[in-house]
Design a protein around this motif. Structure first.
Motif, PDB file in Angstrom:
ATOM      1  N   THR A  70      21.487  -8.625  11.976  1.00  0.00           N
ATOM      2  CA  THR A  70      21.623  -9.510  10.817  1.00  0.00           C
ATOM      3  C   THR A  70      23.077  -9.962  10.659  1.00  0.00           C
ATOM      4  O   THR A  70      23.348 -11.146  10.461  1.00  0.00           O
ATOM      5  CB  THR A  70      21.123  -8.805   9.539  1.00  0.00           C
ATOM      6  OG1 THR A  70      19.755  -8.438   9.739  1.00  0.00           O
ATOM      7  CG2 THR A  70      21.212  -9.708   8.330  1.00  0.00           C
ATOM      8  N   ARG A  76      17.783 -13.005   9.788  1.00  0.00           N
ATOM      9  CA  ARG A  76      18.188 -13.143   8.380  1.00  0.00           C
ATOM     10  C   ARG A  76      17.177 -12.413   7.525  1.00  0.00           C
ATOM     11  O   ARG A  76      15.996 -12.308   7.871  1.00  0.00           O
ATOM     12  CB  ARG A  76      18.349 -14.595   7.969  1.00  0.00           C
ATOM     13  CG  ARG A  76      17.100 -15.381   7.840  1.00  0.00           C
ATOM     14  CD  ARG A  76      17.371 -16.803   7.332  1.00  0.00           C
ATOM     15  NE  ARG A  76      16.235 -17.641   7.590  1.00  0.00           N
ATOM     16  CZ  ARG A  76      15.118 -17.627   6.884  1.00  0.00           C
ATOM     17  NH1 ARG A  76      14.997 -16.842   5.842  1.00  0.00           N
ATOM     18  NH2 ARG A  76      14.106 -18.415   7.201  1.00  0.00           N
ATOM     19  N   TYR A  91      12.664  -9.435   7.957  1.00  0.00           N
ATOM     20  CA  TYR A  91      13.660  -9.963   8.879  1.00  0.00           C
ATOM     21  C   TYR A  91      13.020 -11.044   9.735  1.00  0.00           C
ATOM     22  O   TYR A  91      11.985 -10.823  10.351  1.00  0.00           O
ATOM     23  CB  TYR A  91      14.193  -8.844   9.769  1.00  0.00           C
ATOM     24  CG  TYR A  91      14.907  -7.776   8.982  1.00  0.00           C
ATOM     25  CD1 TYR A  91      16.278  -7.824   8.804  1.00  0.00           C
ATOM     26  CD2 TYR A  91      14.196  -6.734   8.391  1.00  0.00           C
ATOM     27  CE1 TYR A  91      16.937  -6.852   8.066  1.00  0.00           C
ATOM     28  CE2 TYR A  91      14.841  -5.753   7.657  1.00  0.00           C
ATOM     29  CZ  TYR A  91      16.208  -5.820   7.496  1.00  0.00           C
ATOM     30  OH  TYR A  91      16.851  -4.861   6.756  1.00  0.00           O
TER      31      TYR A  91
END
Length: 168
Positions: A70, A76, A91
């Protein structure tokens, strides 16, 4: 056979790959768990527990790997909330993460060819046509480029940036 090294790269004893992009990439995705988490995103895994369970790693290892991916911008966090529960995050791949998928597919393809006794467990197919999907080295013109026809040289724009940094 090897690639053609141009200019100062031609004498391997005169330079070291100090600024190697492969080294920088491996600093981010060079662990088994990082690559398998990226594999899982291909399969549609998005939630922490799914990554930890499917990759077979501890929660601490999953947390560390997801944090690193990340922070590097490959994944993200996206909030979600199940009814009656607190907000959590899933995610999802970013464009930067999607651009790394050919690396995952190349490892997969190599493993299929050399480690599966001739019959890989899964096939990768184009959904609309059913045609097999492969990773290949091709030029921008679309030509397949064998190793002996690959030329490697120092990028003059990069060299200029490095010189400018040294002056400041």
């Amino acid at each position: 056979m090897s690639a053609v090294l141009e200019g100062p790269l031609g004498d391997l004893s005169s330079w070291k790959p100090d600024h190697c992009s492969i080294v920088k990439a491996l600093d981010i995705v060079g662990t088994r768990s990082a690559l398998l988490i990226l594999r899982e995103t291909i399969y549609g895994t998005t939630r922490f527990d799914g990554f930890a369970d499917r990759v077979g790693i501890t929660d601490a290892a999953a947390s560390a790997a997801l944090r690193k991916l990340t922070e590097a911008g490959l994944l993200r966090k996206q909030p979600y909330q199940e009814e009656g529960k607190r907000t959590r995050h899933e995610y999802v791949l970013t464009d930067k993460g999607r651009d790394l998928l050919p690396v995952v597919f190349a490892l997969w393809q190599w493993g299929d060819k050399y480690l599966q006794d001739g019959t890989p467990p899964l096939e990768r197919l184009e959904d609309s046509t059913g045609a097999p999907v492969r990773v290949e080295i091709r030029s921008a013109a679309g030509n397949e480029v064998p190793l002996e026809n690959l030329r490697i040289r120092i990028n003059e724009k990069w060299r200029g940036k490095m010189r400018a940094r040294k002056r400041t």
